[in-house]
Design a protein around this motif. Structure first.
Motif, PDB file in Angstrom:
ATOM      1  N   ARG A 334     104.348  43.920  32.260  1.00  0.00           N
ATOM      2  CA  ARG A 334     104.870  42.695  32.879  1.00  0.00           C
ATOM      3  C   ARG A 334     104.415  42.583  34.334  1.00  0.00           C
ATOM      4  O   ARG A 334     103.904  41.565  34.767  1.00  0.00           O
ATOM      5  CB  ARG A 334     106.398  42.770  32.864  1.00  0.00           C
ATOM      6  CG  ARG A 334     107.051  41.788  31.964  1.00  0.00           C
ATOM      7  CD  ARG A 334     108.518  41.660  32.166  1.00  0.00           C
ATOM      8  NE  ARG A 334     109.265  42.836  32.470  1.00  0.00           N
ATOM      9  CZ  ARG A 334     109.909  43.594  31.585  1.00  0.00           C
ATOM     10  NH1 ARG A 334     109.863  43.301  30.311  1.00  0.00           N
ATOM     11  NH2 ARG A 334     110.601  44.630  31.977  1.00  0.00           N
ATOM     12  N   ARG A 335     104.623  43.661  35.093  1.00  0.00           N
ATOM     13  CA  ARG A 335     104.299  43.662  36.516  1.00  0.00           C
ATOM     14  C   ARG A 335     102.787  43.488  36.705  1.00  0.00           C
ATOM     15  O   ARG A 335     102.336  42.702  37.526  1.00  0.00           O
ATOM     16  CB  ARG A 335     104.814  44.951  37.177  1.00  0.00           C
ATOM     17  CG  ARG A 335     104.708  44.950  38.668  1.00  0.00           C
ATOM     18  CD  ARG A 335     105.643  45.942  39.327  1.00  0.00           C
ATOM     19  NE  ARG A 335     107.000  45.462  39.486  1.00  0.00           N
ATOM     20  CZ  ARG A 335     107.408  44.651  40.455  1.00  0.00           C
ATOM     21  NH1 ARG A 335     106.560  44.223  41.364  1.00  0.00           N
ATOM     22  NH2 ARG A 335     108.658  44.265  40.534  1.00  0.00           N
ATOM     23  N   GLU A 336     102.016  44.198  35.911  1.00  0.00           N
ATOM     24  CA  GLU A 336     100.563  44.102  36.007  1.00  0.00           C
ATOM     25  C   GLU A 336     100.108  42.671  35.672  1.00  0.00           C
ATOM     26  O   GLU A 336      99.265  42.093  36.362  1.00  0.00           O
ATOM     27  CB  GLU A 336      99.927  45.125  35.043  1.00  0.00           C
ATOM     28  CG  GLU A 336      98.417  45.165  35.046  1.00  0.00           C
ATOM     29  CD  GLU A 336      97.816  45.534  36.404  1.00  0.00           C
ATOM     30  OE1 GLU A 336      98.467  46.291  37.153  1.00  0.00           O
ATOM     31  OE2 GLU A 336      96.707  45.044  36.717  1.00  0.00           O
ATOM     32  N   GLY A 337     100.671  42.103  34.614  1.00  0.00           N
ATOM     33  CA  GLY A 337     100.307  40.738  34.206  1.00  0.00           C
ATOM     34  C   GLY A 337     100.621  39.737  35.303  1.00  0.00           C
ATOM     35  O   GLY A 337      99.799  38.864  35.631  1.00  0.00           O
ATOM     36  N   ALA A 338     101.827  39.856  35.887  1.00  0.00           N
ATOM     37  CA  ALA A 338     102.222  38.916  36.947  1.00  0.00           C
ATOM     38  C   ALA A 338     101.327  39.095  38.172  1.00  0.00           C
ATOM     39  O   ALA A 338     100.931  38.104  38.809  1.00  0.00           O
ATOM     40  CB  ALA A 338     103.693  39.124  37.304  1.00  0.00           C
ATOM     41  N   ALA A 339     100.980  40.347  38.484  1.00  0.00           N
ATOM     42  CA  ALA A 339     100.114  40.599  39.655  1.00  0.00           C
ATOM     43  C   ALA A 339      98.731  39.977  39.413  1.00  0.00           C
ATOM     44  O   ALA A 339      98.148  39.348  40.313  1.00  0.00           O
ATOM     45  CB  ALA A 339     100.001  42.099  39.904  1.00  0.00           C
ATOM     46  N   ARG A 340      98.206  40.117  38.208  1.00  0.00           N
ATOM     47  CA  ARG A 340      96.892  39.517  37.904  1.00  0.00           C
ATOM     48  C   ARG A 340      96.950  37.999  37.991  1.00  0.00           C
ATOM     49  O   ARG A 340      96.016  37.346  38.463  1.00  0.00           O
ATOM     50  CB  ARG A 340      96.436  39.927  36.502  1.00  0.00           C
ATOM     51  CG  ARG A 340      96.067  41.385  36.431  1.00  0.00           C
ATOM     52  CD  ARG A 340      95.608  41.759  35.034  1.00  0.00           C
ATOM     53  NE  ARG A 340      95.475  43.195  34.919  1.00  0.00           N
ATOM     54  CZ  ARG A 340      94.983  43.814  33.843  1.00  0.00           C
ATOM     55  NH1 ARG A 340      94.597  43.115  32.805  1.00  0.00           N
ATOM     56  NH2 ARG A 340      94.886  45.114  33.820  1.00  0.00           N
ATOM     57  N   LEU A 341      98.056  37.438  37.517  1.00  0.00           N
ATOM     58  CA  LEU A 341      98.199  35.985  37.565  1.00  0.00           C
ATOM     59  C   LEU A 341      98.283  35.513  39.020  1.00  0.00           C
ATOM     60  O   LEU A 341      97.740  34.461  39.374  1.00  0.00           O
ATOM     61  CB  LEU A 341      99.452  35.567  36.769  1.00  0.00           C
ATOM     62  CG  LEU A 341      99.587  34.098  36.401  1.00  0.00           C
ATOM     63  CD1 LEU A 341      98.335  33.553  35.733  1.00  0.00           C
ATOM     64  CD2 LEU A 341     100.795  33.904  35.473  1.00  0.00           C
TER      65      LEU A 341
END
Ligand SMILES: Cc1ncc(COP(=O)(O)O)c(C=O)c1O
Length: 353
Positions: A334-341
């Motif tokens: 989740r955190r990685e996905g949000a950071a990439r977004l």
């Protein structure tokens, strides 16, 4: 998976011959009964003779469209709507009548105005709980109104409800069929059990079920017998579904809350209402320089996928909306996905200058 493995053992040791044979087009008796029982718990009481087992709700939708819609017939539906339904109705030659939608589902008052003005849809398609993609829940009052309009104007309500059991608070509203007999219910198990088996229930008015069965027969003869036996075996245990659904609601509710907190922290330019159930966040990009299509391309380049809003939208402008799913991600993903977004957004914004 453990429960399915046990069920498979039992089915193969007790009923292998029948479970591996052809079965009636309308479905295996035990599965039709299980669907009828679940329909009665969540709407009007029906007998198994009004149930057909389909290869997912998607097939149910396709068969309803094939049976009901002639080239040029009108079909009313939320705008935005589930893409799979838009495709089915378009392919059947329907003229789409988009109706605006909000947190309480389809604006049935607007539908009523269109009917008064002369629109004559053959069907009105709704996703009554935790709509895909908007997350709206068709309110009790609007269900009543919609049922009244169906009676008055003679259309069929097609109620496609794969997310009804995924309310984080546990509650769900009764199907529109408690107010009118002019309702087809599509009861998917894909979002709560397993989409890969392709086994779903369809409940239709007595006058329509024969035609639907005939359409299915010419399409694929029947839904896979073994999958029906497996699910009927699982659902025969009265404790299984309630405890399984309670686990899912806690799991998804927790993930939705954690995702909301993360989006507020890392993506302040994304406006959304926290979902009350289902699997999605429906968000608006709160920056006039960045469209969801551009963000989608940028996000893919950063290694994260979002669903841009345009394909769901019929008349509405989809260029600033997008759908995010939180269902399968753990905390780290989740955190990685949000950071990439967040990175994708920054790049899209810089490009726009
Ligand atoms: C509203 C809606 N209807 C139907 C389906 C498809 O369900 P099934 O797997 O039962 O065909 C989906 C899947 O995303 C959906 O969101």
């Amino acid at each position: 998976m453990a429960r399915l493995a046990e069920a498979a053992e039992r089915v193969l040791s007790r009923s292998a011959t029948a479970a591996l044979q052809y079965a009636p087009t309308e479905g295996v008796a035990a599965m039709r009964q299980a669907v009828a029982a679940r329909a009665a718990e969540t709407g009007a009481a029906v007998g198994p003779e009004r149930v057909m087992v389909t290869g997912g709700s998607q097939q149910g939708l396709d068969l309803v469209a094939q049976t009901l819609i002639d080239e040029g017939d009108e079909v009313a539906l939320d705008d935005p709507s589930y893409l799979g339904a838009v495709q089915v109705f378009r392919r059947a030659g329907a003229r789409l009548l988009p109706v605006p939608t909000d947190r309480d589902g389809m604006r049935v008052d607007v539908l009523a105005e269109r009917l008064t003005a002369g629109a004559r849809p053959k069907a009105v398609y709704v996703v009554p709980h935790f709509h895909n993609p908007t997350g709206g829940v068709l309110s009790e009052e609007r269900r009543r109104l919609l049922a009244g309009l169906a009676e008055r104007y003679g259309f069929l309500v097609v109620e496609d409800d794969p997310y009804g059991d995924l309310g984080f608070g546990g509650g769900r509203l009764p199907s529109t069929d408690v107010h009118s007999g002019r309702v087809v219910r599509l009861m998917s198990l894909s979002k709560t059990l397993c989409p890969g088996l392709r086994v779903a229930g369809l409940v239709a008015p007595a006058g329509l079920i024969g035609e639907l069965v005939a359409a299915k027969q010419s399409s694929d003869l029947q839904t896979n017998t073994f999958g029906q036996y497996l699910l009927a075996e699982l659902l025969a245990d009265p404790d299984f579904l309630p405890s399984h659904l309670a686990r899912l609601r806690t799991l998804y509710g927790g993930r939705a809350r954690a995702t909301a907190a993360l989006l507020r922290e890392l993506l302040p330019w994304l406006a959304f209402e926290e979902p009350r159930g289902g699997l999605f966040f429906w968000c608006t990009v709160d920056d006039p320089r960045v469209t969801s299509d551009v963000l989608y391309e940028r996000a893919l380049a950063e290694g994260v996928a979002i669903v841009p809003g345009t394909p769901f939208c019929i008349e509405q402008d989809g260029s600033r909306v997008l759908r995010l799913s939180f269902a399968t991600l753990d905390e780290e993903q989740r955190r990685e996905g949000a950071a990439r977004l967040a990175t994708a957004f920054e790049k899209a914004r810089t490009d726009a200058y």
